[in-house]
Write a protein that holds these residues in place. Structure first.
Motif, mmCIF file in Angstrom:
data_model
loop_
_atom_site.group_PDB
_atom_site.id
_atom_site.type_symbol
_atom_site.label_atom_id
_atom_site.label_comp_id
_atom_site.label_asym_id
_atom_site.label_seq_id
_atom_site.Cartn_x
_atom_site.Cartn_y
_atom_site.Cartn_z
ATOM 1 N N LEU A 190 0.968 -1.006 -0.271
ATOM 2 C CA LEU A 190 -0.072 0.032 0.093
ATOM 3 C C LEU A 190 0.501 1.199 0.282
ATOM 4 C CD1 LEU A 190 -2.629 -0.802 2.287
ATOM 5 C CD2 LEU A 190 -2.887 -0.584 0.494
ATOM 6 N N SER A 191 0.515 2.156 -0.952
ATOM 7 C CA SER A 191 1.205 3.507 -0.275
ATOM 8 C C SER A 191 -0.299 4.713 0.355
ATOM 9 C CB SER A 191 0.860 4.297 -1.628
ATOM 10 O OG SER A 191 1.600 5.759 -2.222
ATOM 11 N N VAL A 192 0.797 4.793 1.350
ATOM 12 C CA VAL A 192 -0.509 5.666 2.858
ATOM 13 C C VAL A 192 0.563 6.537 2.340
ATOM 14 C CG1 VAL A 192 -1.052 5.573 4.766
ATOM 15 C CG2 VAL A 192 -1.112 3.233 3.657
ATOM 16 N N VAL A 193 -0.531 8.024 2.675
ATOM 17 C CA VAL A 193 0.109 9.426 2.907
ATOM 18 C C VAL A 193 -0.700 9.380 4.519
ATOM 19 C CG1 VAL A 193 0.451 12.275 2.367
ATOM 20 C CG2 VAL A 193 0.254 9.829 0.669
ATOM 21 N N VAL A 194 0.530 10.335 5.030
ATOM 22 C CA VAL A 194 -0.196 10.621 6.430
ATOM 23 C C VAL A 194 0.418 12.682 6.575
ATOM 24 C CG1 VAL A 194 1.210 10.259 7.613
ATOM 25 C CG2 VAL A 194 -0.469 10.891 8.602
ATOM 26 N N ALA A 195 -0.930 13.066 6.601
ATOM 27 C CA ALA A 195 -0.716 14.517 6.985
ATOM 28 C C ALA A 195 -1.176 15.241 8.083
ATOM 29 C CB ALA A 195 -1.497 15.904 5.908
ATOM 30 N N THR A 196 -0.289 16.275 8.579
ATOM 31 C CA THR A 196 0.439 16.747 10.037
ATOM 32 C C THR A 196 0.408 18.139 10.129
ATOM 33 O OG1 THR A 196 0.886 16.566 12.730
ATOM 34 C CG2 THR A 196 2.433 15.566 11.144
ATOM 35 N N ASP A 197 -0.092 19.218 10.809
ATOM 36 C CA ASP A 197 0.742 20.281 10.915
ATOM 37 C C ASP A 197 1.606 20.736 12.684
ATOM 38 O OD1 ASP A 197 -1.638 19.988 13.037
ATOM 39 O OD2 ASP A 197 -2.393 21.753 12.016
ATOM 40 N N PHE A 279 -4.217 9.254 5.657
ATOM 41 C CA PHE A 279 -5.012 9.884 6.973
ATOM 42 C C PHE A 279 -4.935 11.064 7.117
ATOM 43 C CE2 PHE A 279 -3.741 5.129 6.995
ATOM 44 C CZ PHE A 279 -4.554 4.618 7.863
ATOM 45 N N MET A 280 -5.346 11.341 8.452
ATOM 46 C CA MET A 280 -5.479 12.544 8.834
ATOM 47 C C MET A 280 -6.178 12.476 10.393
ATOM 48 S SD MET A 280 -6.487 15.509 6.139
ATOM 49 C CE MET A 280 -4.993 16.635 7.459
ATOM 50 N N GLY A 281 -5.410 13.239 11.514
ATOM 51 C CA GLY A 281 -6.296 13.643 12.187
ATOM 52 C C GLY A 281 -6.338 15.615 12.158
ATOM 53 N N ALA A 282 -7.917 15.932 13.176
ATOM 54 C CA ALA A 282 -8.083 16.968 13.101
ATOM 55 C C ALA A 282 -6.514 17.901 13.121
ATOM 56 C CB ALA A 282 -9.122 17.259 14.612
ATOM 57 N N PHE A 283 -7.102 18.909 11.974
ATOM 58 C CA PHE A 283 -5.871 20.325 12.522
ATOM 59 C C PHE A 283 -5.778 21.083 13.665
ATOM 60 C CE2 PHE A 283 -3.056 19.859 8.439
ATOM 61 C CZ PHE A 283 -2.504 18.576 8.608
ATOM 62 N N HIS A 304 -12.565 16.931 -1.374
ATOM 63 C CA HIS A 304 -12.221 16.811 -2.061
ATOM 64 C C HIS A 304 -10.673 16.241 -2.424
ATOM 65 C CE1 HIS A 304 -14.385 21.403 -3.020
ATOM 66 N NE2 HIS A 304 -14.629 21.235 -1.459
ATOM 67 N N ALA A 305 -10.826 15.423 -1.376
ATOM 68 C CA ALA A 305 -9.173 14.449 -1.789
ATOM 69 C C ALA A 305 -9.364 13.542 -3.151
ATOM 70 C CB ALA A 305 -9.129 14.135 -0.580
ATOM 71 N N PRO A 306 -8.827 12.875 -4.072
ATOM 72 C CA PRO A 306 -9.243 11.531 -4.968
ATOM 73 C C PRO A 306 -9.118 9.965 -4.323
ATOM 74 C CG PRO A 306 -7.428 13.071 -5.639
ATOM 75 C CD PRO A 306 -7.455 13.959 -4.274
ATOM 76 N N THR A 307 -8.767 10.559 -3.398
ATOM 77 C CA THR A 307 -8.141 8.732 -2.851
ATOM 78 C C THR A 307 -9.578 8.839 -1.338
ATOM 79 O OG1 THR A 307 -6.865 7.914 -1.976
ATOM 80 C CG2 THR A 307 -6.203 10.251 -1.009
ATOM 81 N N SER A 308 -9.237 7.418 -0.954
ATOM 82 C CA SER A 308 -9.814 7.617 0.345
ATOM 83 C C SER A 308 -9.317 7.832 1.437
ATOM 84 C CB SER A 308 -9.832 5.949 0.822
ATOM 85 O OG SER A 308 -11.295 4.906 -1.087
ATOM 86 N N VAL A 309 -9.879 8.407 2.275
ATOM 87 C CA VAL A 309 -9.118 8.623 3.532
ATOM 88 C C VAL A 309 -9.874 8.473 5.068
ATOM 89 C CG1 VAL A 309 -9.400 11.492 4.286
ATOM 90 C CG2 VAL A 309 -9.354 11.323 1.688
ATOM 91 N N TRP A 310 -8.404 8.357 5.580
ATOM 92 C CA TRP A 310 -9.042 7.857 6.903
ATOM 93 C C TRP A 310 -9.070 8.858 8.066
ATOM 94 C CZ3 TRP A 310 -7.328 2.043 8.087
ATOM 95 C CH2 TRP A 310 -7.712 2.080 9.328
ATOM 96 N N VAL A 311 -10.241 9.323 8.283
ATOM 97 C CA VAL A 311 -10.383 10.052 9.791
ATOM 98 C C VAL A 311 -9.907 10.111 11.388
ATOM 99 C CG1 VAL A 311 -11.826 12.275 10.174
ATOM 100 C CG2 VAL A 311 -11.902 11.322 7.908
#
Length: 465
Positions: A190-197, A279-283, A304-311
């Motif tokens: 799998l190719s997984v991306v996680v974003a964080t601030d 992947f994303m948790g709340a910013f 809007h993301a062009p992929t499946s999103v895990w909140v």
């Protein structure tokens, strides 16, 4: 009074793209939807004299009685073939009608034979239709919007307003949900991306993504988002915190710094670097909201993301129980949830919520309702479009080694039933399909689940964006 809205469909995914547009314009309380399929006559029409149709192909020999019997037999077969074709087309429309009824709409279906444009025109003018809504293969330029098409002839021939949706041909590539299911099912990385601030809840999402990336043996990219207004010292501080956190899980993490508005830079990254899962948790913009809130950044990315999103929400680092919510055409949700549950060792429940249905038993007073028990066995025995869908889900579960008891059927409002079961069942993850494009996501079931579920939510993109 409800407006009568006619939706001509030709059986293609292309023509069906007008349906979410109609839903965005009309609430269930304000519109009565009529799904119309016009097809070419499969054989001779009963309105035409059999002598006119068949006499040219029959030998002029033998007695009149033999000739008449042959003629009647061939004509009877023609009528049977026509009615069989009509029932098959009506069954296709009923499946679409059932999906709309689940959203509260009053829906009827019509099947006609003949020239599509002329039959649509006649139906609109004869039945008092208030609006015609249809998709069209539009070409560039206002003057060439519908030239030469069925839509153009309808536009010129009806007395009612016409809502036209100009759209491109449907893509032949797989949806993001299908690609995710394929990767989970065949063991591909799998190719997984996680974003964080760097905020507390975003870092919690980072930790969950790292743990699951290890379990799933996924390639993980970490996006660290900072604002242009942040000082250099703050940017370095956030980057150091993130790297330190990730290095607890993996030796050489891929960390990507991004500067700008979070939703814009993250969307640009996932558009340029295709990924199976975001992947994303709340910013930090979530603020001091309720415990279920996700904040505007996550909300925009889910939309809007062009992929499946895990909140990521809640305090459950481990997945013990997964609730997968399926609609009539959300088969890909099971293909994602079932292998995911197996890989992480979680218990899987599959939920479908159908519209309310009541029956009045014999002897009951008028208006006295009786709720009919709704089970998998009952649904399979009813022979309706829902039964076919339930049978398909059971086969899917069996292919994944999951017992049919994992499938639960409920009646009621889909968002309310899903959220109630999610709260009462101690689930760690809710998996829900998103059939809507960005313009229609805000009114969808998936959006309600993301906004109000107390636990993490995986939104599976079931359509190509």
């Amino acid at each position: 009074m409800k407006r009568k809205v006619l939706i001509p469909l030709d059986g293609s995914e292309f023509s069906r793209r007008i349906v979410p547009v109609v839903r965005s314009f009309f609430d269930p309380e304000g519109a009565e939807l009529i799904l119309l399929r016009v097809a070419q006559t499969p054989s001779a029409s009963p309105d035409v004299s059999p002598q006119d149709v068949l006499v040219g192909s029959l030998p002029m020999a033998g007695s009149y009685e033999a000739y008449s019997r042959t003629l009647d037999a061939e004509f009877t077969e023609t009528v049977k073939e026509r009615e069989s074709y009509r029932k098959a087309l009506a069954e296709e429309l009923r499946a679409e009608a059932e999906r709309l009824r689940q959203h509260g709409y009053t829906v009827s279906v019509e099947v006609h034979f003949g020239d599509p444009a002329q039959r649509i025109i006649d139906f609109v003018n004869d039945e008092g239709i208030d609006l015609v809504a249809m998709a069209t293969h539009g070409r560039t330029g206002i003057g060439r919007l519908v030239m030469g098409s069925v839509a153009e002839r309808v536009l010129r021939g009806v007395k009612a307003p016409v809502l036209l949706m100009r759209t491109a041909e449907p893509s032949l590539r797989a949806s993001p949900g299908q690609e995710l299911a394929q990767s989970l099912g065949d063991g591909r990385q799998l190719s997984v991306v996680v974003a964080t601030d760097g905020s507390t809840l975003a870092q919690r999402g980072l930790a969950v993504a790292c743990e699951l990336a290890q379990v799933l043996k996924a390639k993980l990219s970490v996006l660290v988002v900072v604002s242009e207004r942040d000082t250099t010292e703050h940017r370095h501080q956030v980057m150091d915190q993130v790297c330190s956190r990730v290095e607890q899980f993996m030796a050489r993490p891929e960390v990507v710094p991004l500067v700008g508005y979070p939703d814009e830079v993250i969307l640009r990254y996932v558009a340029e670097h295709p990924t199976d899962l975001l992947f994303m948790g709340a910013f930090h913009d979530r603020g001091a909201s309720s415990a279920t809130a996700v904040g505007p950044t996550v909300q925009r990315l889910v939309q809007h993301a062009p992929t499946s999103v895990w909140v990521v929400k809640g305090h459950h680092p481990l997945l013990r129980r997964i609730l997968a919510c399926v609609a009539l055409d959300d088969t890909v949700v099971i293909d994602v949830a079932a292998p995911l549950a197996q890989l992480v060792g979680a218990e899987l429940t599959v939920l479908h919520v159908a519209p309310p249905a009541t029956a009045r038993p014999a002897g009951a007073e008028a208006g006295e309702a009786h709720e009919t028990p709704f089970t998998v066995e009952r649904a399979l025995s009813e022979g309706a479009p829902l039964s076919a869908a339930v049978a398909g889900w059971v086969r899917q579960l069996e292919r994944h080694g999951v017992e049919r008891d994992a499938l639960v059927l409920e009646r009621g409002s889909a968002p309310e039933a899903i959220l109630q079961m999610a709260r009462e069942g101690s689930y760690d993850l809710v998996v829900v399909g998103s059939q809507s494009g960005p313009g229609y996501f805000l009114g969808s079931v998936a959006n309600s689940v993301v906004m109000y579920a107390p636990q993490s939510v995986l939104v599976v993109r079931t359509r190509v964006q």
